[in-house]
Design an enzyme around this catalytic site. Structure first.
Site, PDB file in Angstrom:
ATOM      1  CG  ASP A 349      -1.834   1.151   1.324  1.00 29.84           C
ATOM      2  OD1 ASP A 349      -2.778   1.198   0.525  1.00 29.84           O
ATOM      3  OD2 ASP A 349      -1.609   2.024   2.180  1.00 29.84           O
ATOM      4  CD  GLU A 385      -2.165   2.360  -3.460  1.00 29.73           C
ATOM      5  OE1 GLU A 385      -3.295   2.793  -3.762  1.00 29.73           O
ATOM      6  OE2 GLU A 385      -1.800   2.194  -2.282  1.00 29.73           O
TER       7      GLU A 385
END
Length: 506
Positions: A349, A385
């Site tokens: 993330d 990401e």
């Protein structure tokens, strides 16, 4: 209750049971004292002072205790927020290396290290004890019969990833027994696996299962709970709320059973991991773990004003990946999930935040170096990401070898092409044929691009063909949260409809 305390070992960190007793080890560079807190079945607390310190690791061995023992730490040191230190021994702290945690943090003013009654100030010391509100770390038995299970290592060009949520995927499935819905055991149930196989996917990418803060204050005020799990509190413990077992520490065994069942069905398990920030939030947040263990070591503080946190994530804080112990925590976590839990890969993330050595995103950052040199982590699926919320954080196409990336440009271009928006055909051609303009220059192949249309950010695939605008009214955010530019098309009717022509088009 009386416990003996022996010197023990500084490694491994956390609680390690050897069959005769348990070794405890906690890193804190700036602490002046550490107490191990042991809790009996009635919640009564026994304090043991850890007097042995090796390379800033406080450690001790307690004979006779083992799996199921609940514990925590109290850490002494200066409470000087303006110098970056927020020690407060009145706060029970979760072990960052715990393999299991026995429940959720309950909200109350006691969990804040400062005088919460005056929220404009975080400089006043709180002497309220919070042990009754903070879940306890749990000693576990890590043994497990994998029966020959190994990582599947499905080739990238054959990989089809299904992102899902352990609770959400199983909670409403009519063929999963009610007691298993919303759990790891539910995802391992034959009905769940059969559905995944019918979709033709080769991997499930599980939204965060690290133990997280379920009841942050702003949600408690609205009567809501954190569903998504992106506020981690412990990077080695599977979230207890997804366990069907009521026994202490059994969520780890249940998680392993789930992985083994999915592997037996030919499905890989990828974890969405949040190493960029924690659930402790900004300077006004609670003291639950790292903040009270060693705030100045674990968090990225503002240079020249250490009361405040650098925030590349939009969540209040950023982990200090420039510190060797923080890198060690991340790597120990990754290796644990691969070696002990047979996880096949990770989706990182806001991965750009992990590559910020000074301020700018650095492709030669220590985070990348250490992963590339690790024989365990370098051999599993690594997905970035490739952005964060800081300046210069959008890094699609800029990650190094070994990494694949969520290709946001693929998502946007294909959505526009599908809905008939004006778009450059050359752009579509690049996306449709592997995005060589993004990845070929540094020797990466088309598998570096994770070609996705929808994910947990923004609209689902159903929403994408049903709404022109977002309608997030139910969560109390007044429709302000989430992406407003979804490149969606409702096919003629906004939202639910019985119009058969519109439904066929969708």
């Amino acid at each position: 209750m009386y416990f003996s305390l022996w010197p023990g070992r500084p490694y491994p960190l956390g609680a390690t049971w050897d069959g005769k007793g348990t070794n405890f080890a906690l890193f804190s560079e700036h602490a002046t004292g550490v107490e191990l807190c042991l809790f009996d079945q009635k919640g009564r607390e026994t304090l043991l002072e850890l007097k042995e310190v090796t390379n800033f690791t406080w450690h001790g061995y307690v004979p006779g205790i083992g799996p199921g023992q609940r514990y925590g730490f109290r850490v002494h040191g200066p409470f000087a927020p303006e110098e970056g230190h927020r020690f407060n021994p009145h706060k029970l702290l979760i072990d960052p290396y715990a393999k299991a945690i026995d429940g959720d943090v309950r909200f109350g003013e006691e969990i804040f290290g400062y005088c919460w009654s005056d929220p404009s100030q975080d400089l006043g010391f709180s002497d309220l004890d919070d042990a009754h509100l903070v879940p306890k770390s749990v000693v576990v038995d890590e043994s497990f019969d994998w029966e020959g299970d190994e990582l599947l290592q499905v080739p990238w060009h054959e990989t089809i990833i299904y992102e899902t949520h352990v609770k959400g995927f199983t909670k409403l499935h009519p063929e999963i027994p009610p007691r298993l819905r919303g759990t790891y055991a539910g995802l391992a149930h034959p009905a769940a696996i059969s559905h995944l196989q019918s979709l033709g996917v080769t991997a499930v990418e599980l939204m965060p299962i690290h133990h997280f803060l379920a009841y942050p204050g702003h949600l408690v005020d609205k009567g809501l709970k954190n569903y998504w799990g992106y506020d981690s509190l412990s990077y080695l413990a599977p979230y207890s709320g997804y366990s069907a077992s009521g026994s202490l520490g059994q969520q780890l065994r249940e998680f392993k059973q789930m992985v083994k069942a999915l592997h037996n069905a030919g499905i890989e398990v990828i974890l969405d991991v949040v190493y960029n920030h924690t659930g402790e939030g900004n300077h006004m947040g609670p003291t639950l773990s790292l903040r009270g263990i060693d705030n100045a070591a674990y968090y990225r503080l503002v240079d020249g004003n250490c009361r405040y946190y650098m925030d590349f994530t939009g969540c209040g804080n950023s982990l200090n990946v420039r510190h060797p112990q923080v890198l060690k925590l991340i790597m120990d976590s990754l290796r644990y999930w691969v070696l002990e839990c047979h996880v096949d890969g990770f989706r990182f993330d806001l991965a750009s935040a992990l590559a910020r050595e000074l301020y700018a995103v650095d492709r030669l950052a220590a985070f990348f170096d250490i992963i590339h040199q690790d024989p365990v982590i370098a051999d599993v699926k690594l997905i970035a990401e490739p952005w964060d919320v800081g300046e210069g954080g959008y890094q699609v196409g800029e990650f190094p070898l070994l990494w694949s990336e969520w290709n946001g440009r693929y998502r946007d271009t294909v959505r526009d092409f599908w809905r008939g928006e004006d778009s450059r055909m050359a752009e579509f051609a690049y996306r449709f044929t592997g995005s060589s303009d993004l990845y070929q220059f540094n020797g990466r192949n088309p598998s570096a691009s994770i070609n996705f249309i929808t994910a947990h950010d923004g609209f689902t695939l159903y929403d994408l063909v049903s709404y022109n605008e977002k309608h997030n009214e139910a969560n109390g955010e007044d429709n302000r949260d989430g992406e407003s530019h979804n490149r969606s098309w409702n096919c003629g009717v906004e939202g639910e409809t019985d119009n058969l022509e519109v439904l066929r088009l969708r």
